[in-house]
Motif scaffolding. Sequence first.
Motif, short mmCIF file in Angstrom:
data_model
loop_
_atom_site.label_atom_id
_atom_site.label_comp_id
_atom_site.label_asym_id
_atom_site.label_seq_id
_atom_site.Cartn_x
_atom_site.Cartn_y
_atom_site.Cartn_z
N LEU A 64 0.74 -1.25 0.09
CA LEU A 64 -0.11 -0.11 -0.05
C LEU A 64 0.86 1.27 -0.02
CD1 LEU A 64 -2.87 1.32 0.30
CD2 LEU A 64 -2.61 1.25 2.41
N ALA A 65 1.88 1.27 0.91
CA ALA A 65 2.70 2.63 0.85
C ALA A 65 3.60 2.84 -0.28
CB ALA A 65 3.86 2.31 1.90
N GLU A 66 3.86 1.78 -1.05
CA GLU A 66 4.32 2.19 -2.60
C GLU A 66 3.43 2.69 -3.69
OE1 GLU A 66 7.81 -0.57 -4.53
OE2 GLU A 66 5.95 -1.44 -5.16
N LYS A 73 9.61 21.06 -5.74
CA LYS A 73 8.72 22.20 -4.95
C LYS A 73 7.21 21.63 -5.09
CE LYS A 73 11.67 25.85 -6.72
NZ LYS A 73 11.90 27.01 -7.70
N GLY A 74 6.56 21.35 -4.05
CA GLY A 74 5.34 21.19 -3.71
C GLY A 74 5.28 19.88 -3.48
N LEU A 75 6.28 18.92 -3.73
CA LEU A 75 6.17 17.61 -3.45
C LEU A 75 5.76 16.98 -2.14
CD1 LEU A 75 6.43 15.04 -5.58
CD2 LEU A 75 8.82 14.90 -4.89
N ASP A 76 5.01 16.22 -1.93
CA ASP A 76 4.91 15.47 -0.67
C ASP A 76 5.80 14.29 -0.30
OD1 ASP A 76 4.01 14.58 1.92
OD2 ASP A 76 2.17 13.90 1.16
N PHE A 77 6.96 14.84 0.35
CA PHE A 77 8.06 13.85 0.85
C PHE A 77 7.75 12.81 1.90
CE2 PHE A 77 10.33 16.97 -1.62
CZ PHE A 77 11.46 16.06 -2.44
N SER A 78 6.59 13.23 2.69
CA SER A 78 6.28 12.49 3.67
C SER A 78 5.75 10.97 3.09
CB SER A 78 5.03 13.16 4.63
OG SER A 78 3.72 13.21 3.64
N ILE A 79 5.06 10.86 2.13
CA ILE A 79 4.86 9.59 1.56
C ILE A 79 5.90 8.87 0.91
CG2 ILE A 79 2.32 10.27 1.57
CD1 ILE A 79 4.31 10.19 -1.69
N CYS A 80 7.15 9.36 0.88
CA CYS A 80 8.23 8.49 0.12
C CYS A 80 8.39 7.21 0.78
CB CYS A 80 9.62 9.44 0.32
SG CYS A 80 9.78 10.81 -0.45
N PHE A 81 8.75 6.05 -0.12
CA PHE A 81 8.73 4.73 0.13
C PHE A 81 10.18 4.22 -0.11
CE2 PHE A 81 8.52 0.57 -1.16
CZ PHE A 81 8.02 -0.26 -0.18
#
Length: 473
Positions: free
Chosen positions: A54-56, A131-139
Motif C-alpha cells: 500500500l505504501a508504495e 517544489k510542492g512534492l509531498d516527501f512524507s509519503i516517500c517509500f
Amino acid sequence: MKTDKEILLRNLFENWAGEKAENVLPLTAHGSNREYYRIIGGKKQAIGAYNPDLAENKAFISFSRHFKKMGLNVPEVYAENLENHVYLVQDLGDITLFDFRNSKNGFTGEVNAVYEHVIDILPEFQIRARKGLDFSICFPRDRFDRQSMQWDLNYFKYYFLKPAAIAFHEQELENDFQSLTDFLLTADQDYFLYRDFQSRNIMIYEGQPYFLDYQGGRKGSLHYDLASLLFDAKADIPPEQRNALLERYIKRAGGIITIDRQKFIAHYYGYVLIRILQALGAYGYRGFYERKTHFLQSVPFAQKNIAWLLDNNKIPVKLPALMDVLQKIADRKFVDLDTQDDGRLTVRIYSFSYKKGLPQDDSGNGGGFVFDCRFLPNPGRYPEYKNLTGSDAEVIKFLEKEPAVHQFMQSTQTIVDNAVDNYLSRRFNHLMVCFGCTGGQHRSVYFADRMAAFLKNKYNINVILKHRERDTA
C-alpha cells in the motif's frame, strides 16, 4: 480462469471506461513483484497494476499526479482501488528507451538525440518538481541518507560478494563503506532523487520520452540519477557519449541552480560507484537467491564499467579495501554467468513473406517457431503505408491501435521466453523464430523487431535479426 486480481482490475476498468473490458492481457514481469496487465475495451485501454504494498502504491500515485501537474511526461492515473491494491494508468505502449537503443543496433546519432532530450528533462524532475512534492509519503524512506546508503552497500556485500565467493576483509571493507558514505553525504541532498532513472523505466511513446517507476523516489543529491542513466549496465553507452551527456547535464542543471563543476564531477563518480554496487547487489539477489538467472547476465556489463572507473582513476576518495574488491570483480571470469563464448545461445529472428516460402535454417538443428501474422490487420492495404515497413513509426502506430496485435505479441513473447529459459538451462546454442505475413514488409517486420528488442532487453544472448524480404527489396 480469471484470478481475483483480474476481476478487480476488470471492475475498475469498466467503472472508469464505461465499457466492457474485452481483453485482460498479463504483461511480462521484470525486476519487481508488481503485476501488470494491458486492459482493452471497445474504445479505451489502460494498464492495470496490482501491488500488495500500500505504501508504495500511495507514493507512485501521489508522485504521478504531482509530476503530471508540473507538465512532466508521466502516465496519467485513471483510477485506483487502493484498499484492494489495484490501480489503472495510461498505456504508453511497449517500447522502452532500452528497446529503442537496441532497435538501432548501437548508440547511433538518433539514439544519442533521445538521450540528450532525457538529460534535458532530468533536472525538471529533480529541481523544479521538488517544489510542492509531498516527501512524507516517500517509500521506504524520505531521504537517500546514511541508512539508505548502508542498505545498498550491504546489499552488494551479502547478495553479490558472498555468493560469488569473492574474498574480502569484513572490517576493512566496512571502514571503506563508511568513508564512501561520508564523502557522498557532503553533496547537497535537498533535491528529488528518482532512484531508478534508467533506460528500462523510460518509454518512447508518440515520439517522446515518458517516465515510470519513480515510486522509490526521495530527497537526495542530483548525482545519483545521472549515474543511474549513464552507467546503466546493459545500455552500454560509449565513454565519449557518456562524457558529452554529463557535460550537457551540468550545463542544463547549471541554468537552474549554481553548480561548481569540479565538485559536481567528483561527487558524480562517487555516486556512480555506489550505483554500480547497488546494481550488483540486485543482480545477485535476483540471480543467486531468486534463481532468475538472466539477471546474472548483466554482471559482465557491470564489470566493464568497474574496469573503466579503475583504469581512469575516477574514484574520488581513498578506499583501499573496496578497490581491492573491485579489482577482483573486474579480473574475475564469471564462467557460469558470462555467456560470451562459443556456446552462447543464438536466437535468429526472421521476418518473411509466405509467397516466397519459409526462411532456411542453416544451423542444422531444425525446429524453432514460425508465427503467422496474416490474420492481423494489414497496413499494406492502405496507400499511405504501402511504401513503409513495420519499422516505421506510422505503421507501428497503426498496428498498436489493434487489441489483437497486443494479444499476439504477448502470446508469442511468452512462448519464446519459455523456450529461451529452457535452452539456457540445457546449454543449447541455437533457436530460430520466424514471423511471416503476406509481403514480408509490415506485420512480420514489426513483430520481428519487437521480439528482438524483448530478448535483448531480458537476456545476454546473441540475437540476430534478419528481414528477408525488406532487406532485399
